[in-house]
Design an enzyme around this catalytic site. Structure first.
Site, mmCIF file in Angstrom:
data_model
loop_
_atom_site.group_PDB
_atom_site.id
_atom_site.type_symbol
_atom_site.label_atom_id
_atom_site.label_comp_id
_atom_site.label_asym_id
_atom_site.label_seq_id
_atom_site.Cartn_x
_atom_site.Cartn_y
_atom_site.Cartn_z
ATOM 1 N N ASP A 1 0.805 -1.326 0.286
ATOM 2 C CA ASP A 1 -0.065 -0.146 -0.552
ATOM 3 C C ASP A 1 0.776 1.344 -0.155
ATOM 4 O O ASP A 1 0.192 2.123 0.647
ATOM 5 C CB ASP A 1 -1.163 -0.229 1.475
ATOM 6 C CG ASP A 1 -1.523 -1.027 1.265
ATOM 7 O OD1 ASP A 1 -2.164 -1.825 0.531
ATOM 8 O OD2 ASP A 1 -2.327 -2.128 2.615
ATOM 9 N N LYS B 1 2.595 2.086 -4.872
ATOM 10 C CA LYS B 1 3.590 1.757 -6.274
ATOM 11 C C LYS B 1 2.199 1.934 -7.500
ATOM 12 O O LYS B 1 3.326 1.819 -8.316
ATOM 13 C CB LYS B 1 3.841 0.047 -6.052
ATOM 14 C CG LYS B 1 4.567 -0.377 -4.736
ATOM 15 C CD LYS B 1 4.700 -1.763 -4.580
ATOM 16 C CE LYS B 1 3.625 -2.041 -4.403
ATOM 17 N NZ LYS B 1 3.218 -1.519 -3.453
ATOM 18 N N GLY C 1 -4.257 -4.288 -4.213
ATOM 19 C CA GLY C 1 -4.899 -3.343 -5.337
ATOM 20 C C GLY C 1 -3.962 -1.911 -5.223
ATOM 21 O O GLY C 1 -3.600 -1.160 -4.583
ATOM 22 N N HIS C 2 -3.875 -2.165 -6.838
ATOM 23 C CA HIS C 2 -3.023 -0.366 -6.905
ATOM 24 C C HIS C 2 -4.460 0.728 -7.439
ATOM 25 O O HIS C 2 -4.453 0.695 -8.538
ATOM 26 C CB HIS C 2 -1.947 -0.566 -8.297
ATOM 27 C CG HIS C 2 -0.555 -1.709 -8.031
ATOM 28 N ND1 HIS C 2 -0.245 -1.970 -8.499
ATOM 29 C CD2 HIS C 2 -0.790 -1.953 -6.106
ATOM 30 C CE1 HIS C 2 0.898 -1.975 -7.998
ATOM 31 N NE2 HIS C 2 0.131 -3.205 -7.019
ATOM 32 N N GLN D 1 1.610 -5.670 -3.678
ATOM 33 C CA GLN D 1 2.284 -5.595 -1.325
ATOM 34 C C GLN D 1 3.437 -5.312 -1.677
ATOM 35 O O GLN D 1 3.980 -5.221 -1.789
ATOM 36 C CB GLN D 1 2.203 -7.200 -1.388
ATOM 37 C CG GLN D 1 0.887 -8.100 -1.231
ATOM 38 C CD GLN D 1 0.573 -8.883 -2.356
ATOM 39 O OE1 GLN D 1 1.364 -9.814 -3.414
ATOM 40 N NE2 GLN D 1 -1.164 -8.937 -2.852
#
Length: 431
Positions: A13, A16, A40-41, A225
């Protein structure tokens, strides 16, 4: 040629997705090399938010080829929904911009059910998985009983593989986890349809990347991650089920390590983590709430509130070592604005001893207390700053302290969620 790996330097988180999106301007290909849709990005482009779980963040840049490597585990239903969503927004117009490895493993319904039932049985000792089936899918991969994308797109191979594995999964679900089982038909028909719709994207991505390298194209490798969630180098067992560190960029994509020139770690200006596990600098006070509220610290995949704390340089030193970081991106520096005093963790104390390195045992880490150095904060908002010299002097001192302790240069400072809100100090594709 300049091939760059971007990895999370904390517990994930870190931002990235935004950084990969920014660097994609200079790349020809973007490769996701591990994890699944448990990551999740979140990207903000022209004020519009897009959340990606499987498809690399570079997909927002037309003409850039995005690759889902063999190290990723794929939920085909989620992948197809993501493709549909992107196309509906006009963000993914050319099918040739996406390639999926034929040897990537497939998440099936029994993986997700196993994941959820296991967590329920652990009660207070649960790890905090997303329930997406990522771990059980990786287990099947290592047990050599997984179903891969090359099987999914061939109805006869899929039938053969599913008939072989489903009885064992049902036995485990029924006898051990005391949950409902699956019939062959309720899985097979749906997954044949998934394979048919994904077939156009599936290929030998290792050869694709080799050919790109031969043509001197620039490749950006995108991790999911963070380092402290790595199954080997993280806070085991409170980790994800894959290797999140930079070394896996080669294993998870099918190229050799000599093809990597730079490894960039991404860290927030403070620390967060989602799920269970030790977190030495966690703040259960008004400052922790300030970081959560101002930073929008809620999981992009689960919506769970993230645990927040001061920046932990012990965690980051560990990330520098195990990834071989050549540069650091610091995100969300703007969130610290308004705090009169900022603390930064430079070591741990346990049973009267000072620890400067990250311990391998979570039992030891759980007993660690942070050793802080205090620094003056700043009140000025930072979102409009584009040059390092225009940052408040105390903010510049904060950055210098991080660089000094880690021995790694900060190459980008992010001061807001959008593409434009960052300070570029060095471009890894032009070094």
């Amino acid at each position: 040629m300049a091939n760059v790996v971007v990895v999370g330097a904390q517990w994930g988180d870190e931002g990235k997705g935004k950084i990969v999106d920014v660097f994609t301007e200079f790349a020809d290909l973007v490769v996701r090399f591990q994890g699944g849709n448990n990551a999740g990005h979140t990207l903000v482009v022209n004020g519009k938010k897009t959340v990606l779980h499987l498809i690399p963040s570079g997909i927002l840049n037309p003409g850039v080829q995005c690759v889902i490597g063999n190290g990723v585990v794929i939920d085909p239903e989620v992948c197809l929904e993501e493709i549909r969503t992107l196309k509906s927004k006009g963000l993914f117009k050319n099918d040739r911009d996406l390639a999926i490895s034929e040897t990537a493993h497939v998440i099936l319904p029994y993986h997700k059910r196993i994941d959820i039932l296991r967590e329920e049985k652990k009660g207070a000792g649960k790890i905090g998985t997303t329930g997406r089936g990522i771990g059980p899918c990786y287990e099947d991969k290592m047990a050599r009983m997984g179903i891969r994308m090359c099987d999914l797109i061939d109805p006869e191979l899929l039938r053969k593989r599913l008939e072989a594995v489903l009885p064992e999964k049902n036995l485990y679900l029924e006898r051990i986890l005391e949950g409902p089982i699956f019939t062959f038909d309720e899985i097979y028909g749906a997954y044949v349809a998934f394979g048919k719709n994904l077939r156009r994207y599936v290929t030998n991505t290792g050869i694709l990347l080799q050919e790109a390298g031969r043509k001197k194209k620039k490749i950006l490798f995108e991790g999911a991650q963070g380092t402290s969630l790595d199954v080997d180098h993280g806070t085991y067992p409170f980790v994800t089920s894959s290797n999140t560190v930079a070394g896996n960029a080669t294993c998870g994509s099918g190229i050799g390590p000599t093809q990597i020139q730079s490894v960039i770690g991404v860290s927030k200006a403070y620390t967060t983590r989602v799920g269970s596990g030790p977190f030495p600098t966690e703040l259960d006070d008004s400052i922790g709430e300030h970081l959560r509220k101002e930073g929008g610290e809620f999981g992009a995949t689960t919506g769970r509130p993230r645990r927040c704390g001061w920046l932990d340089l012990v965690v980051l030193r560990h990330a520098v070592r195990v990834n071989g970081l050549t540069g650091l991106v610091l995100t969300k520096l703007d969130i610290l604005s308004g705090l009169p005093e900022i603390k930064i963790c430079v070591a741990y104390k346990r049973r009267g001893q000072v620890l400067k390195e990250f311990p391998g045992s979570v039992d030891i880490l759980d007993e660690c207390e942070p050793v802080y150095e205090k620094m003056r904060g700043w009140r000025e908002p930072l979102s409009g700053v584009r040059k390092i010299v225009n940052l408040p002097a105390t903010a510049r001192s904060y950055l210098k302290k991080i660089e000094k302790v880690l021995g790694v240069a900060i190459i980008v400072v992010s001061v807001g969620p959008s593409r434009e809100e960052q300070i570029f100090l060095k471009n890894p594709f032009r070094s």
